[in-house]
Design a protein around this motif. Sequence first.
Motif, PDB file in Angstrom:
ATOM      1  N   LEU A 127      12.445  -5.880   1.230  1.00 49.98           N
ATOM      2  CA  LEU A 127      11.383  -4.925   1.515  1.00 49.98           C
ATOM      3  C   LEU A 127      10.040  -5.637   1.513  1.00 49.98           C
ATOM      4  O   LEU A 127       9.830  -6.591   0.778  1.00 49.98           O
ATOM      5  N   GLU A 128       9.140  -5.167   2.359  1.00 52.00           N
ATOM      6  CA  GLU A 128       7.749  -5.584   2.247  1.00 52.00           C
ATOM      7  C   GLU A 128       6.894  -4.334   2.122  1.00 52.00           C
ATOM      8  O   GLU A 128       7.143  -3.319   2.773  1.00 52.00           O
ATOM      9  N   GLY A 129       5.930  -4.405   1.219  1.00 54.92           N
ATOM     10  CA  GLY A 129       5.082  -3.249   0.982  1.00 54.92           C
ATOM     11  C   GLY A 129       3.635  -3.655   0.839  1.00 54.92           C
ATOM     12  O   GLY A 129       3.313  -4.810   0.548  1.00 54.92           O
ATOM     13  N   ARG A 130       2.753  -2.690   1.052  1.00 51.28           N
ATOM     14  CA  ARG A 130       1.329  -2.935   0.878  1.00 51.28           C
ATOM     15  C   ARG A 130       0.673  -1.682   0.315  1.00 51.28           C
ATOM     16  O   ARG A 130       1.113  -0.553   0.578  1.00 51.28           O
ATOM     17  N   ILE A 131      -0.343  -1.903  -0.492  1.00 46.10           N
ATOM     18  CA  ILE A 131      -1.110  -0.808  -1.077  1.00 46.10           C
ATOM     19  C   ILE A 131      -2.434  -0.731  -0.345  1.00 46.10           C
ATOM     20  O   ILE A 131      -3.175  -1.720  -0.266  1.00 46.10           O
ATOM     21  N   VAL A 132      -2.749   0.451   0.206  1.00 47.12           N
ATOM     22  CA  VAL A 132      -3.922   0.621   1.064  1.00 47.12           C
ATOM     23  C   VAL A 132      -4.854   1.652   0.437  1.00 47.12           C
ATOM     24  O   VAL A 132      -4.430   2.730   0.028  1.00 47.12           O
ATOM     25  N   ARG A 133      -6.145   1.308   0.372  1.00 41.81           N
ATOM     26  CA  ARG A 133      -7.171   2.235  -0.111  1.00 41.81           C
ATOM     27  C   ARG A 133      -8.343   2.226   0.863  1.00 41.81           C
ATOM     28  O   ARG A 133      -8.940   1.190   1.121  1.00 41.81           O
ATOM     29  N   ASP A 134      -8.644   3.384   1.435  1.00 37.19           N
ATOM     30  CA  ASP A 134      -9.761   3.512   2.383  1.00 37.19           C
ATOM     31  C   ASP A 134      -9.674   2.478   3.500  1.00 37.19           C
ATOM     32  O   ASP A 134     -10.673   1.871   3.906  1.00 37.19           O
ATOM     33  N   GLY A 141       3.332  -7.352  -1.038  1.00 34.21           N
ATOM     34  CA  GLY A 141       4.379  -8.143  -1.670  1.00 34.21           C
ATOM     35  C   GLY A 141       5.727  -7.823  -1.063  1.00 34.21           C
ATOM     36  O   GLY A 141       5.862  -6.924  -0.224  1.00 34.21           O
ATOM     37  N   ILE A 142       6.748  -8.575  -1.495  1.00 34.22           N
ATOM     38  CA  ILE A 142       8.108  -8.362  -1.027  1.00 34.22           C
ATOM     39  C   ILE A 142       9.013  -8.093  -2.217  1.00 34.22           C
ATOM     40  O   ILE A 142       8.663  -8.388  -3.361  1.00 34.22           O
ATOM     41  N   ALA A 143      10.179  -7.539  -1.938  1.00 36.75           N
ATOM     42  CA  ALA A 143      11.124  -7.215  -3.004  1.00 36.75           C
ATOM     43  C   ALA A 143      12.536  -7.299  -2.454  1.00 36.75           C
ATOM     44  O   ALA A 143      12.798  -6.881  -1.318  1.00 36.75           O
ATOM     45  N   SER A 242       1.294   2.944 -11.042  1.00 36.59           N
ATOM     46  CA  SER A 242       1.573   1.523 -10.864  1.00 36.59           C
ATOM     47  C   SER A 242       2.605   1.365  -9.759  1.00 36.59           C
ATOM     48  O   SER A 242       3.434   2.253  -9.531  1.00 36.59           O
ATOM     49  N   VAL A 243       2.551   0.219  -9.088  1.00 39.70           N
ATOM     50  CA  VAL A 243       3.545  -0.109  -8.073  1.00 39.70           C
ATOM     51  C   VAL A 243       4.177  -1.436  -8.459  1.00 39.70           C
ATOM     52  O   VAL A 243       3.471  -2.410  -8.725  1.00 39.70           O
ATOM     53  N   HIS A 244       5.512  -1.468  -8.497  1.00 37.94           N
ATOM     54  CA  HIS A 244       6.250  -2.663  -8.910  1.00 37.94           C
ATOM     55  C   HIS A 244       7.066  -3.199  -7.739  1.00 37.94           C
ATOM     56  O   HIS A 244       7.874  -2.469  -7.158  1.00 37.94           O
ATOM     57  N   PHE A 245       6.842  -4.443  -7.395  1.00 36.52           N
ATOM     58  CA  PHE A 245       7.604  -5.131  -6.364  1.00 36.52           C
ATOM     59  C   PHE A 245       8.595  -6.049  -7.098  1.00 36.52           C
ATOM     60  O   PHE A 245       8.254  -7.173  -7.459  1.00 36.52           O
ATOM     61  N   ASP A 246       9.798  -5.551  -7.355  1.00 37.16           N
ATOM     62  CA  ASP A 246      10.719  -6.250  -8.250  1.00 37.16           C
ATOM     63  C   ASP A 246       9.990  -6.543  -9.560  1.00 37.16           C
ATOM     64  O   ASP A 246       9.711  -5.635 -10.316  1.00 37.16           O
ATOM     65  N   MET A 247       9.637  -7.790  -9.802  1.00 40.75           N
ATOM     66  CA  MET A 247       9.037  -8.159 -11.085  1.00 40.75           C
ATOM     67  C   MET A 247       7.514  -8.306 -11.015  1.00 40.75           C
ATOM     68  O   MET A 247       6.889  -8.729 -11.982  1.00 40.75           O
ATOM     69  N   GLN A 248       6.917  -7.932  -9.881  1.00 38.13           N
ATOM     70  CA  GLN A 248       5.461  -8.042  -9.735  1.00 38.13           C
ATOM     71  C   GLN A 248       4.850  -6.646  -9.730  1.00 38.13           C
ATOM     72  O   GLN A 248       5.308  -5.772  -8.995  1.00 38.13           O
ATOM     73  N   ALA A 249       3.818  -6.428 -10.525  1.00 36.25           N
ATOM     74  CA  ALA A 249       3.250  -5.088 -10.676  1.00 36.25           C
ATOM     75  C   ALA A 249       1.788  -5.058 -10.259  1.00 36.25           C
ATOM     76  O   ALA A 249       1.024  -5.997 -10.515  1.00 36.25           O
ATOM     77  N   TRP A 250       1.398  -3.964  -9.603  1.00 33.69           N
ATOM     78  CA  TRP A 250       0.001  -3.642  -9.338  1.00 33.69           C
ATOM     79  C   TRP A 250      -0.283  -2.351 -10.091  1.00 33.69           C
ATOM     80  O   TRP A 250       0.317  -1.317  -9.835  1.00 33.69           O
TER      81      TRP A 250
END
Length: 297
Positions: A127-134, A141-143, A242-250
């Motif tokens: 998976l690839e994901g992105r967090i978007v604000r405005d 990141g990827i997972a 919070s958003v977690h990409f496997d072991m990486q968190a935002w």
Amino acid sequence: MHFKSVAIIGRYQDSGLDAPLRALANTLQQAGCHVMVEADTARYIGVTELPTRTYAEIGAQADLAVIMGGDGTMIGAARNLANYDVPLIGINHGRLGFITDIPINNAHEAVSSVIAGHYQAEDRSLLEGRIVRDGEVLYSGIALNDIVINRAGRGGMIELRVELDDIFMHRQRADGVIISTPTGSTAYALAANGPILHPCLNALLLVPVAPQTLSNRPVVVPDTSTLSLTITTLGRVESGASVHFDMQAWSDCQAGDRVDIRRAQNTVRFIHPEGYSFFSTLRQKLDWNRIPADENE
């Protein structure tokens, strides 16, 4: 020889990894392979007699990466090597071992057979994901297993508006939601009562975590789609997330932030000894062989 240069990556936090790692390196060298060890693995377990390489160097030089550890070690290696097309083989030096499927006591026989060309290969999606604000991308990141959106700290439930290819699916209030690959369907998604997906399926899985409405159920969608999940509010309730990409968190999501998720272009190739079966793994790890005893017996 199918794999001339082989990298060994280990869960260096494990005590007692040095002896089996050295023994495996010796087996590979006797088979004619050039052996290298991932730099942090070598540093922390004290291996000085073998060449050490960074992940980038492994990606450029290795034909195969042997992972000694648990599923978390395998996931970390897959993320680091996703852009390099280096196949992975997993030796279980951890607990459950869904994707590190070779038992440690069978490692030498299994790896020797693979080096000789007797193996099965399968590609696993990412998976690839992105967090978007405005309109601005805050994080991407990827997972290999999943991307998880959940409530931050002790806050209340989070609210999400879920869209598939810009088509509204539903709103939900829950502790969180798991977006999983088929590989990840036997991880957190399974613990949250999601279905098991065969790893060859081209699909994404959405599993709510403790939803307020009990009619919210797991949903499987095509992996050609893009999921968009927007953190919303309800009345006077507003929660961070919070958003977690496997072991990486935002951990700094706010109301109005959107998380876009789709299948990544790259895949990860897993190598298994001949005779590997996904269903055999399920039988061993989930006790599918166990039949409830008749109480009258």
